[in-house]
Scaffold this motif. Structure first.
Motif, mmCIF file in Angstrom:
data_model
loop_
_atom_site.group_PDB
_atom_site.id
_atom_site.type_symbol
_atom_site.label_atom_id
_atom_site.label_comp_id
_atom_site.label_asym_id
_atom_site.label_seq_id
_atom_site.Cartn_x
_atom_site.Cartn_y
_atom_site.Cartn_z
ATOM 1 N N TYR A 134 -27.058 58.542 -63.000
ATOM 2 C CA TYR A 134 -27.725 58.695 -61.709
ATOM 3 C C TYR A 134 -27.791 57.387 -60.933
ATOM 4 C CZ TYR A 134 -29.211 63.106 -63.795
ATOM 5 O OH TYR A 134 -29.225 64.347 -64.401
ATOM 6 N N ARG A 135 -27.386 56.287 -61.557
ATOM 7 C CA ARG A 135 -27.510 54.960 -60.942
ATOM 8 C C ARG A 135 -26.184 54.413 -60.439
ATOM 9 N NH1 ARG A 135 -32.920 54.969 -60.197
ATOM 10 N NH2 ARG A 135 -33.906 55.869 -62.045
ATOM 11 N N GLY A 136 -25.096 54.729 -61.124
ATOM 12 C CA GLY A 136 -23.771 54.262 -60.754
ATOM 13 C C GLY A 136 -22.743 55.053 -61.537
ATOM 14 N N SER A 137 -21.488 54.948 -61.151
ATOM 15 C CA SER A 137 -20.477 55.806 -61.776
ATOM 16 C C SER A 137 -19.925 55.237 -63.079
ATOM 17 C CB SER A 137 -19.310 56.033 -60.801
ATOM 18 O OG SER A 137 -18.631 54.815 -60.526
ATOM 19 N N LEU A 138 -20.176 53.952 -63.379
ATOM 20 C CA LEU A 138 -19.563 53.334 -64.549
ATOM 21 C C LEU A 138 -20.572 52.812 -65.565
ATOM 22 C CD1 LEU A 138 -16.677 51.369 -62.763
ATOM 23 C CD2 LEU A 138 -16.521 53.544 -63.983
ATOM 24 N N GLY A 139 -21.824 53.227 -65.449
ATOM 25 C CA GLY A 139 -22.840 52.742 -66.363
ATOM 26 C C GLY A 139 -22.564 53.082 -67.815
ATOM 27 N N LEU A 140 -22.082 54.283 -68.074
ATOM 28 C CA LEU A 140 -21.801 54.669 -69.456
ATOM 29 C C LEU A 140 -20.610 53.894 -70.002
ATOM 30 C CD1 LEU A 140 -22.373 58.534 -69.329
ATOM 31 C CD2 LEU A 140 -23.967 56.726 -69.989
ATOM 32 N N ASP A 141 -19.644 53.592 -69.143
ATOM 33 C CA ASP A 141 -18.518 52.743 -69.570
ATOM 34 C C ASP A 141 -19.019 51.359 -69.948
ATOM 35 O OD1 ASP A 141 -15.751 54.222 -68.714
ATOM 36 O OD2 ASP A 141 -17.362 54.726 -67.332
ATOM 37 N N MET A 142 -19.954 50.843 -69.153
ATOM 38 C CA MET A 142 -20.532 49.537 -69.478
ATOM 39 C C MET A 142 -21.143 49.556 -70.865
ATOM 40 S SD MET A 142 -23.674 47.945 -69.874
ATOM 41 C CE MET A 142 -24.864 48.928 -68.945
ATOM 42 N N MET A 143 -21.921 50.595 -71.163
ATOM 43 C CA MET A 143 -22.634 50.642 -72.428
ATOM 44 C C MET A 143 -21.697 50.783 -73.616
ATOM 45 S SD MET A 143 -25.971 52.983 -71.495
ATOM 46 C CE MET A 143 -26.782 52.650 -73.066
ATOM 47 N N GLN A 144 -20.735 51.675 -73.522
ATOM 48 C CA GLN A 144 -19.915 52.004 -74.680
ATOM 49 C C GLN A 144 -18.652 51.171 -74.824
ATOM 50 O OE1 GLN A 144 -20.007 56.530 -73.975
ATOM 51 N NE2 GLN A 144 -19.817 56.330 -76.190
ATOM 52 N N SER A 145 -18.114 50.674 -73.724
ATOM 53 C CA SER A 145 -16.754 50.135 -73.765
ATOM 54 C C SER A 145 -16.632 48.647 -73.499
ATOM 55 C CB SER A 145 -15.875 50.890 -72.747
ATOM 56 O OG SER A 145 -15.847 52.271 -73.024
ATOM 57 N N THR A 146 -17.707 47.977 -73.069
ATOM 58 C CA THR A 146 -17.577 46.564 -72.708
ATOM 59 C C THR A 146 -18.188 45.654 -73.767
ATOM 60 O OG1 THR A 146 -19.653 46.471 -71.433
ATOM 61 C CG2 THR A 146 -17.653 47.133 -70.253
ATOM 62 N N CYS A 147 -17.750 44.414 -73.741
ATOM 63 C CA CYS A 147 -18.213 43.407 -74.691
ATOM 64 C C CYS A 147 -18.153 42.043 -74.011
ATOM 65 C CB CYS A 147 -17.335 43.435 -75.938
ATOM 66 S SG CYS A 147 -17.981 42.490 -77.328
ATOM 67 N N ALA A 148 -19.262 41.331 -74.011
ATOM 68 C CA ALA A 148 -19.358 40.061 -73.299
ATOM 69 C C ALA A 148 -19.629 38.916 -74.264
ATOM 70 C CB ALA A 148 -20.471 40.118 -72.253
#
Length: 401
Positions: free
Chosen positions: A107-121
């Motif tokens: 509900y906040r942005g279209s890529l939030g779930l991608d951020m959570m599951q797929s990214t690494c910083a």
């Protein structure tokens, strides 16, 4: 495999931390290993005095993973974005807070779930002496964060092919949640201080409240209401300090303020790059001359220029235009300042080398204009013929080593 790996770390003195009977983290002395939403295995290191100690800590951790990985048949990738699988193919770690965030993110942005599951910083935290010192360091760090994104760009892949971005992780963060992400223009305005940042965080919608070992969904509610005892889910209750500390962890700007400043602009990468990030920021922020020189330059940049840098580096990297030059020139200037600062600091290892030795991979990248991720991308196209299944074993070896 993730559960077995986390439990296996107990061999090296890590103590498991469970939630509802499942291991979700491990701790050893002042260090922790946590599971991020998609199974990212993250070390939060100790507060250390120099980059030499960071390098030693990272090497010890990498060797522990290597031993367990060989026994369990696991390989490790150190990239800014999951290169092959869609988020629907990835697991969710069994943390209650992640379930709440997962339900609210779309509900906040279209890529939030991608951020959570797929990214690494790769992140580093730095301290400050007082409020004025915090403000100056915050401003310099925020202005220079896009340059760090360009230097550490290491996420060119998504769903088995070139994503179109050199740092796809950075692009994803732009469409995660505009209320809790971004570059915080108010930091550069008059009146910036602890209170101004607190006002910002108070206006970021809540995610949860932690009570008696359980996470209560507070998505979209106001922490200001909580302070007034008017939170709908806990009527009459007022927050504890731990509630505020938890809420601080749910804002995700490029630089985050807690009891320290957290730099969040770099993609994950090879262990040789891990010590480079704290060395870079120590040289810039912990040496008065370098800090003053950096501030003298970045304070002239307009909000529009800072925003253009942030947008440009995810796709164009060093070739992002800036005034009469490019980010490549800015990166070389920044590295020179950091090197001078580290040399003045004079923290040396047992071989007599100062911390500037860890800047060499960044110096090579800035001078050549090629980042680590671009090298992988070229090999993916030419050597591995665009086949991610062929590429993955080699990428694991190269990024983890």
């Amino acid at each position: 495999g993730i559960k077995a790996l986390l439990e296996g770390m107990s061999r090296f003195g890590w103590q498991p931390i469970e939630e509802r009977g499942l291991p979700i983290a491990a701790a050893r002395e002042s260090r922790t290993i946590t599971l991020e939403p998609g199974g990212q295995f993250e070390l939060s290191g100790a507060a250390l005095g120099d980059a030499h100690q960071t390098f030693q800590e990272t090497e010890a951790y990498r060797q522990e993973l290597e031993i367990l990985g060989s026994e369990l048949g696991l390989s490790f990738l150190a990239l800014g974005h999951q290169p092959k699988h869609t988020r629907n193919e990835l697991p969710w770690m069994p943390k209650q807070r992640y379930r709440i965030m997962r339900d609210d993110m779309p509900y906040r942005g279209s890529l939030g779930l991608d951020m959570m599951q797929s990214t690494c910083a790769l992140q580093v935290t730095t301290d400050f002496a007082d409020e004025a010192d915090m403000v100056k360091k915050f401003r310099v760090a925020l202005a220079l964060q896009p340059l760090v994104t360009a230097l550490f760009a290491n996420s060119p892949f998504a769903q088995g092919k070139f994503s179109g971005y050199l740092s796809y992780r950075s692009f994803i963060w732009r469409d995660t949640d505009p209320e809790r992400c971004g570059s915080l223009p108010f930091v550069f305005q008059a009146g910036m201080g602890f209170e101004r940042y607190t006002d910002y965080v108070l206006d970021v919608p809540m995610y949860f409240v932690h009570r008696n070992g359980e996470y209560i969904d507070a998505s979209g509610l106001s922490f200001r209401d909580f302070l007034a005892g008017q939170l709908a889910i806990l009527p009459g209750q007022r927050p504890m300090l731990s509630d505020w500390e938890n809420h601080l962890t749910t804002v995700f700007p490029q630089v985050r303020l807690k009891k320290f400043l957290e730099m969040r602009g770099a993609d994950a990468g090879p262990s040789s790059r891990v010590a480079a990030l704290p060395a870079l920021w120590a040289g810039l922020l912990y040496d008065a001359q370098s800090l003053d020189a950096a501030w003298q330059r970045v304070q002239e940049w307009t909000p529009e220029e800072r925003h253009a840098l942030e947008l440009g580096v995810a796709k164009q990297g060093f070739q992002t235009p800036f005034r009469d030059g490019t980010v490549q020139g800015l990166a070389l200037w920044m590295l020179a300042l950091a090197r001078q600062g580290l040399q003045r600091r004079g923290y040396r290892n047992q071989n007599g080398q100062d911390e500037s030795r860890y800047l060499e991979p960044l110096q090579e990248a800035a001078q050549s204009g090629r980042r680590f991720g671009e090298s992988l991308l070229r090999r993916f196209r030419d050597q591995w013929m665009g086949d991610m299944n062929t590429a993955l074993p080699a990428m694991c070896e190269e990024t983890f080593g």
